[in-house]
Design a protein around this motif. Structure first.
Motif, short mmCIF file in Angstrom:
data_model
loop_
_atom_site.label_atom_id
_atom_site.label_comp_id
_atom_site.label_asym_id
_atom_site.label_seq_id
_atom_site.Cartn_x
_atom_site.Cartn_y
_atom_site.Cartn_z
N GLY A 92 0.83 -1.20 0.00
CA GLY A 92 0.00 0.00 0.00
C GLY A 92 0.85 1.24 0.00
N THR A 93 0.21 2.38 0.26
CA THR A 93 0.98 3.61 0.36
C THR A 93 1.70 3.59 1.70
OG1 THR A 93 -0.94 4.78 1.22
CG2 THR A 93 -0.54 4.94 -1.15
N PRO A 94 2.93 4.07 1.76
CA PRO A 94 3.74 3.89 2.97
C PRO A 94 3.08 4.32 4.28
CG PRO A 94 5.14 4.60 1.18
CD PRO A 94 3.72 4.67 0.68
N ALA A 95 2.63 5.56 4.38
CA ALA A 95 2.09 6.03 5.65
C ALA A 95 0.88 5.20 6.08
CB ALA A 95 1.73 7.50 5.57
N GLU A 96 -0.04 4.96 5.16
CA GLU A 96 -1.25 4.22 5.51
C GLU A 96 -0.94 2.78 5.90
OE1 GLU A 96 -0.98 6.29 2.88
OE2 GLU A 96 -2.44 7.83 3.44
N ALA A 97 -0.04 2.15 5.17
CA ALA A 97 0.33 0.76 5.48
C ALA A 97 1.00 0.67 6.85
CB ALA A 97 1.26 0.20 4.40
N ILE A 98 1.87 1.62 7.16
CA ILE A 98 2.56 1.62 8.45
C ILE A 98 1.57 1.86 9.59
CG2 ILE A 98 4.23 2.91 9.86
CD1 ILE A 98 5.72 3.39 7.08
N LEU A 99 0.68 2.84 9.42
CA LEU A 99 -0.31 3.13 10.45
C LEU A 99 -1.23 1.93 10.69
CD1 LEU A 99 -1.16 6.76 9.40
CD2 LEU A 99 -0.04 6.08 11.54
N GLU A 100 -1.66 1.28 9.64
CA GLU A 100 -2.53 0.12 9.78
C GLU A 100 -1.80 -1.02 10.49
OE1 GLU A 100 -4.83 -3.14 6.98
OE2 GLU A 100 -4.46 -1.15 6.17
N HIS A 101 -0.55 -1.27 10.09
CA HIS A 101 0.22 -2.35 10.72
C HIS A 101 0.45 -2.06 12.21
CE1 HIS A 101 2.93 -5.77 10.89
NE2 HIS A 101 3.78 -5.00 11.54
N ALA A 102 0.78 -0.82 12.52
CA ALA A 102 1.00 -0.45 13.92
C ALA A 102 -0.25 -0.68 14.75
CB ALA A 102 1.44 1.01 14.02
N LYS A 103 -1.39 -0.35 14.18
CA LYS A 103 -2.65 -0.54 14.90
C LYS A 103 -2.98 -2.02 15.06
CE LYS A 103 -7.05 1.79 15.02
NZ LYS A 103 -7.96 2.69 14.32
N LEU A 104 -2.81 -2.80 13.98
CA LEU A 104 -3.12 -4.23 14.02
C LEU A 104 -2.22 -5.00 14.99
CD1 LEU A 104 -3.76 -5.02 10.24
CD2 LEU A 104 -5.43 -5.04 12.10
N THR A 105 -0.98 -4.56 15.12
CA THR A 105 -0.03 -5.28 15.98
C THR A 105 0.12 -4.66 17.37
OG1 THR A 105 1.86 -4.03 15.11
CG2 THR A 105 1.29 -6.11 13.99
N ASN A 106 -0.70 -3.63 17.65
CA ASN A 106 -0.66 -2.97 18.95
C ASN A 106 0.72 -2.40 19.29
OD1 ASN A 106 -3.41 -3.49 19.61
ND2 ASN A 106 -2.83 -5.61 20.01
N ALA A 107 1.33 -1.75 18.32
CA ALA A 107 2.64 -1.12 18.56
C ALA A 107 2.45 0.01 19.57
CB ALA A 107 3.20 -0.57 17.26
N ASP A 108 3.38 0.10 20.51
CA ASP A 108 3.34 1.15 21.53
C ASP A 108 4.07 2.40 21.07
OD1 ASP A 108 1.97 -0.35 23.64
OD2 ASP A 108 3.78 -1.58 23.60
#
Length: 143
Positions: A92-108
């Motif tokens: 995906g687009t970098p920012a959106e993909a990173i934000l989604e992954h951080a949310k899905l994996t519960n990144a702190d």
């Protein structure tokens, strides 16, 4: 409490700095280190009737490049004396993909490198780091 640190890695000098800072934070907080890269897929447009259809080209090559980038990231982390990170190829687009992954994996925390675009280009184009800061649901460290 920080239990998972996610770092964005594209192989650039700024990303290496972010990677090593993230590894240091993860070690200090005894947190998991999650390294992600966003696969860049070239697209080709084909006109069909009244609209254009986007077709990905060289997808396998893009995935291989992304995996090589992550392999290098894991090597850099281990050479610096830190534990092996988990690695992920995102789409995906970098920012959106990173934000989604951080949310899905519960990144702190998300750690990312800066690009250093000039003021005018940064205002016109924006940057991944600016989008992360604006939209992340967890703290973001830009190095």
């Amino acid at each position: 409490m920080i239990t998972k640190v996610m770092v964005c890695f594209d192989g650039s000098d700024h990303a290496v700095s972010a990677l090593l800072n993230a590894a240091d934070l993860a070690q200090k907080y005894q947190a998991a280190l999650d390294v992600a890269t966003v696969m860049h897929i070239d697209m080709n447009a084909i006109a069909v009737g009244g609209s254009a259809v986007m077709i990905p080209i060289h997808e396998e090559e893009a995935k291989a490049n992304a995996e090589a980038i992550l392999e290098n990231a894991a090597k850099l982390v281990q050479e610096a004396g830190y534990a092996a990170p988990s690695v992920h190829v995102l789409r995906g687009t970098p920012a959106e993909a990173i934000l989604e992954h951080a949310k899905l994996t519960n990144a702190d925390m998300i750690v990312a490198g800066r690009r250093g675009y000039g003021t005018l280009r940064g205002m016109l184009v924006g940057s991944v780091s600016q989008k992360l800061i604006a939209h992340a649901t967890c703290p973001v460290l830009i190095t």
